[in-house]
Design a protein around this motif. Structure first.
Motif, mmCIF file in Angstrom:
data_model
loop_
_atom_site.group_PDB
_atom_site.id
_atom_site.type_symbol
_atom_site.label_atom_id
_atom_site.label_comp_id
_atom_site.label_asym_id
_atom_site.label_seq_id
_atom_site.Cartn_x
_atom_site.Cartn_y
_atom_site.Cartn_z
ATOM 1 N N CYS A 75 -12.963 -26.022 21.766
ATOM 2 C CA CYS A 75 -11.859 -25.957 22.479
ATOM 3 C C CYS A 75 -11.641 -25.631 23.776
ATOM 4 C CB CYS A 75 -10.661 -25.426 21.242
ATOM 5 S SG CYS A 75 -9.407 -25.909 22.007
ATOM 6 N N ASN A 76 -10.654 -26.480 24.712
ATOM 7 C CA ASN A 76 -9.860 -26.131 25.686
ATOM 8 C C ASN A 76 -9.021 -24.969 26.278
ATOM 9 O OD1 ASN A 76 -12.565 -27.511 27.405
ATOM 10 N ND2 ASN A 76 -11.990 -28.727 28.031
ATOM 11 N N MET A 77 -8.570 -25.087 25.063
ATOM 12 C CA MET A 77 -6.908 -24.034 25.676
ATOM 13 C C MET A 77 -6.947 -22.665 26.213
ATOM 14 S SD MET A 77 -5.028 -26.908 25.123
ATOM 15 C CE MET A 77 -6.036 -28.324 25.152
ATOM 16 N N GLY A 78 -8.356 -22.163 25.256
ATOM 17 C CA GLY A 78 -8.357 -20.510 25.418
ATOM 18 C C GLY A 78 -7.403 -19.770 24.947
ATOM 19 N N CYS A 79 -6.788 -20.346 23.833
ATOM 20 C CA CYS A 79 -5.750 -19.099 23.057
ATOM 21 C C CYS A 79 -7.006 -17.757 22.703
ATOM 22 C CB CYS A 79 -5.306 -19.361 21.995
ATOM 23 S SG CYS A 79 -4.134 -20.382 22.014
ATOM 24 N N VAL A 80 -6.286 -16.713 23.390
ATOM 25 C CA VAL A 80 -7.202 -15.315 23.685
ATOM 26 C C VAL A 80 -7.694 -14.498 22.180
ATOM 27 C CG1 VAL A 80 -6.771 -14.450 25.698
ATOM 28 C CG2 VAL A 80 -4.909 -13.985 23.166
ATOM 29 N N PHE A 81 -6.703 -15.303 20.956
ATOM 30 C CA PHE A 81 -6.945 -14.578 19.275
ATOM 31 C C PHE A 81 -7.937 -15.179 19.243
ATOM 32 C CE2 PHE A 81 -3.275 -17.091 20.571
ATOM 33 C CZ PHE A 81 -2.913 -17.493 19.637
ATOM 34 N N CYS A 82 -7.502 -16.830 19.413
ATOM 35 C CA CYS A 82 -8.760 -17.922 18.309
ATOM 36 C C CYS A 82 -10.549 -18.184 18.535
ATOM 37 C CB CYS A 82 -8.025 -19.295 18.949
ATOM 38 S SG CYS A 82 -8.884 -20.153 17.581
ATOM 39 N N ALA A 83 -11.226 -17.868 17.470
ATOM 40 C CA ALA A 83 -12.633 -18.238 17.697
ATOM 41 C C ALA A 83 -13.274 -19.661 18.204
ATOM 42 C CB ALA A 83 -13.235 -17.563 16.711
ATOM 43 N N SER A 84 -12.377 -20.491 18.055
ATOM 44 C CA SER A 84 -12.534 -21.415 17.889
ATOM 45 C C SER A 84 -12.991 -22.120 19.663
ATOM 46 C CB SER A 84 -12.088 -22.763 18.061
ATOM 47 O OG SER A 84 -11.655 -22.660 16.399
ATOM 48 N N THR A 85 -12.200 -21.456 20.757
ATOM 49 C CA THR A 85 -12.337 -21.833 21.893
ATOM 50 C C THR A 85 -13.755 -21.098 22.946
ATOM 51 O OG1 THR A 85 -10.211 -22.285 23.665
ATOM 52 C CG2 THR A 85 -10.001 -20.590 22.903
ATOM 53 N N LEU A 86 -13.784 -20.302 22.133
ATOM 54 C CA LEU A 86 -14.708 -19.295 22.795
ATOM 55 C C LEU A 86 -15.879 -20.016 23.925
ATOM 56 C CD1 LEU A 86 -15.003 -16.030 20.352
ATOM 57 C CD2 LEU A 86 -13.855 -16.378 22.701
ATOM 58 N N GLY A 87 -16.219 -20.375 23.389
ATOM 59 C CA GLY A 87 -17.148 -21.590 24.198
ATOM 60 C C GLY A 87 -17.013 -22.415 24.959
ATOM 61 N N GLY A 88 -15.358 -22.901 24.877
ATOM 62 C CA GLY A 88 -15.411 -24.273 25.419
ATOM 63 C C GLY A 88 -14.893 -25.890 24.803
ATOM 64 N N LYS A 89 -14.782 -26.962 24.740
ATOM 65 C CA LYS A 89 -14.866 -27.769 24.188
ATOM 66 C C LYS A 89 -16.388 -28.605 24.594
ATOM 67 C CE LYS A 89 -12.864 -31.844 25.442
ATOM 68 N NZ LYS A 89 -11.735 -32.977 25.483
ATOM 69 N N VAL A 90 -16.893 -29.091 23.203
ATOM 70 C CA VAL A 90 -17.445 -29.289 23.903
ATOM 71 C C VAL A 90 -17.948 -30.828 23.818
ATOM 72 C CG1 VAL A 90 -20.508 -29.681 22.900
ATOM 73 C CG2 VAL A 90 -20.116 -27.774 22.618
ATOM 74 N N ARG A 91 -17.306 -31.889 23.183
ATOM 75 C CA ARG A 91 -16.257 -32.922 22.533
ATOM 76 C C ARG A 91 -15.594 -32.773 21.852
ATOM 77 N NH1 ARG A 91 -18.559 -36.023 18.396
ATOM 78 N NH2 ARG A 91 -20.790 -35.421 17.177
ATOM 79 N N ASP A 92 -15.073 -34.296 21.965
ATOM 80 C CA ASP A 92 -13.849 -35.216 21.248
ATOM 81 C C ASP A 92 -14.541 -35.181 19.678
ATOM 82 O OD1 ASP A 92 -11.316 -34.837 22.576
ATOM 83 O OD2 ASP A 92 -12.025 -35.974 23.317
ATOM 84 N N GLN A 150 -14.960 -19.431 13.112
ATOM 85 C CA GLN A 150 -16.034 -18.293 12.885
ATOM 86 C C GLN A 150 -17.188 -18.544 12.265
ATOM 87 O OE1 GLN A 150 -13.560 -14.901 11.056
ATOM 88 N NE2 GLN A 150 -12.195 -15.471 12.633
ATOM 89 N N LEU A 151 -16.984 -19.560 11.571
ATOM 90 C CA LEU A 151 -18.452 -19.933 11.355
ATOM 91 C C LEU A 151 -19.771 -20.445 12.403
ATOM 92 C CD1 LEU A 151 -19.917 -19.736 7.699
ATOM 93 C CD2 LEU A 151 -18.583 -21.563 7.729
ATOM 94 N N ARG A 152 -19.215 -21.393 12.415
ATOM 95 C CA ARG A 152 -19.035 -21.410 14.102
ATOM 96 C C ARG A 152 -20.311 -21.386 14.870
ATOM 97 N NH1 ARG A 152 -17.474 -24.172 18.953
ATOM 98 N NH2 ARG A 152 -18.964 -25.715 19.150
ATOM 99 N N ARG A 153 -19.081 -20.334 15.458
ATOM 100 C CA ARG A 153 -19.710 -19.676 16.595
ATOM 101 C C ARG A 153 -21.057 -18.596 15.855
ATOM 102 N NH1 ARG A 153 -18.469 -19.110 20.885
ATOM 103 N NH2 ARG A 153 -19.391 -16.738 21.398
ATOM 104 N N ARG A 154 -20.698 -18.129 14.911
ATOM 105 C CA ARG A 154 -21.738 -17.219 14.341
ATOM 106 C C ARG A 154 -23.103 -17.982 13.773
ATOM 107 N NH1 ARG A 154 -19.336 -13.780 9.691
ATOM 108 N NH2 ARG A 154 -17.899 -12.288 10.887
ATOM 109 N N GLN A 155 -22.739 -19.385 13.686
ATOM 110 C CA GLN A 155 -24.204 -20.497 13.761
ATOM 111 C C GLN A 155 -24.990 -20.840 15.486
ATOM 112 O OE1 GLN A 155 -25.638 -22.120 11.580
ATOM 113 N NE2 GLN A 155 -26.650 -23.399 11.676
#
Ligand code: SAH
Length: 341
Positions: free
Chosen positions: A110-127, A331-336
């Motif tokens: 994700c590109n939104m960059g919310c500071v509490f969110c694990a999904s955005t840590l590496g930015g958006k890869v694709r839709d 969080q799971l994707r992050r771990r992976q």
């Protein structure tokens, strides 16, 4: 390669017509795709030469379960799927009294960059494509053998940043010949892209819009959610008011409660002030601890809820499901990703 899974039944009919095939072929293929087949050979009511032709011209990929975790506490299931290009996304299957709900992802990262969110840590890869969003439900259903009655778009990604594919997905999942899930059984959550909220409103869909508010003032919200720096709370609330006026659907506001950041009585008072004069509903989410973030869950959730209610604002506290399996998104994707480094 043609992506049949992202096509609407009308488009499929036109496409098969182009091959010189009758309309019922499109209906057969649509039904197979919704059952979660992983090859054209499984479409046994299609002639063999047509199956071979489709296999040569079309991409048909079934997501593969990379990891699956089942909560021992409440039966919540979390899937990490591997997509055709090796990227992974998460899907959560939750069991409620009113039926099974699937939480889907709409982007890889994700590109939104919310500071509490694990999904955005590496930015958006694709839709994700419409078919890839749909597959999460088809394959969660297939794997669990259970009926899915509700969908929440609250997984990885910002739905309104993948607008066209998300709309196409909604059309597919809502289709009577497909999973046939009614719009009123679908929630879409956004961090607040106001132009897109207006665009969505103009379509008049009966889905439930959830807006991730998380703070009642610009200073705090901009710190938590970079999207707020260009939009601002007032403009967002104006947009939400318009959304309600246009669609007649009341908005659900999400509010992740963070210790010492947005959980004071004064914050509750400001939040109630913001919601004055519009029928909304606040969903308080106890913050999920993300290892990479210094933010901690609030200890004042109940007090905050009572304070809101004393102002006449309805607020519920989101039940925490699957707390033993990292069921919150990203969080799971992050771990992976970390394991793969
Ligand atoms: N991009 C969409 C969907 C995100 S996920 C949006 O911003 O709304 C769904 C909800 O979970 C959002 O409200 C999001 O802000 C929230 N969320 C993300 N990380 C969280 C965390 N660590 N704890 C609690 N809620 C979180």
């Amino acid at each position: 390669m043609t992506d049949l899974k992202s096509m609407t039944p009308d488009e499929l009919t036109a496409w098969f017509k182009g091959l010189g095939q009758p309309a019922f072929r499109a209906r057969q293929v649509f039904a197979w795709l919704n059952q979660g087949v992983s090859s054209f050979d499984e479409m046994t009511n299609l002639p063999k030469d047509l199956r071979e032709r489709l296999a040569g011209e079309c991409r048909l990929f079934a997501p593969v379960i990379e990891r699956k975790q089942v909560s021992r506490i409440d039966g919540t299931v979390k899937y990490l799927w591997r997509l055709y290009d090796g990227n992974c996304v998460e899907t959560v299957l939750m069991r409620y009294h009113h039926g099974n709900t699937v939480c889907v992802s709409c982007q890889v990262g994700c590109n939104m960059g919310c500071v509490f969110c694990a999904s955005t840590l590496g930015g958006k890869v694709r839709d994700l494509t419409a078919g890839e969003i749909l597959d999460q439900i088809i394959f969660a259903r297939k794997d669990s053998g259970e009926k899915i009655s509700n969908i929440v778009m609250m997984g990885i990604g910002e739905p309104l940043d993948n607008f066209d594919n998300v709309l196409r997905f909604l059309e597919l999942v809502n289709h009577p010949d497909g999973l046939n899930i009614g719009m009123r059984h679908i929630s879409l959550s956004t961090c607040g892209l106001i132009k897109r909220i207006d665009k969505l409103a103009s379509l008049g869909l009966q889905l439930t819009l959830s807006v991730s508010l998380h703070a009642p003032d610009d200073e705090t919200r901009s710190r938590l959610m970079p999207v707020n720096r260009s939009v601002g709370v007032d403009a967002l609330m104006e947009t939400c008011r318009r959304y309600f006026e246009t669609t007649g659907r009341r908005i659900s506001y999400e509010y992740a409660m963070i210790d010492g950041v947005n959980d004071s009585d004064a914050d509750a008072d400001r939040l109630a002030e913001l919601l004055k004069g519009q029928p909304g509903h606040v969903n308080l989410i106890p913050l999920n601890d993300v290892a990479e973030s210094p933010l901690k869950p609030s200890r004042r959730v109940r007090q905050f809820q009572q304070r809101l209610e004393s102002h006449g604002v309805t607020a519920t506290v989101r039940r925490k499901l699957g707390s033993d399996i990292d069921a919150s998104c990203g969080q799971l994707r992050r771990r992976q990703m970390e394991a793969g480094r």
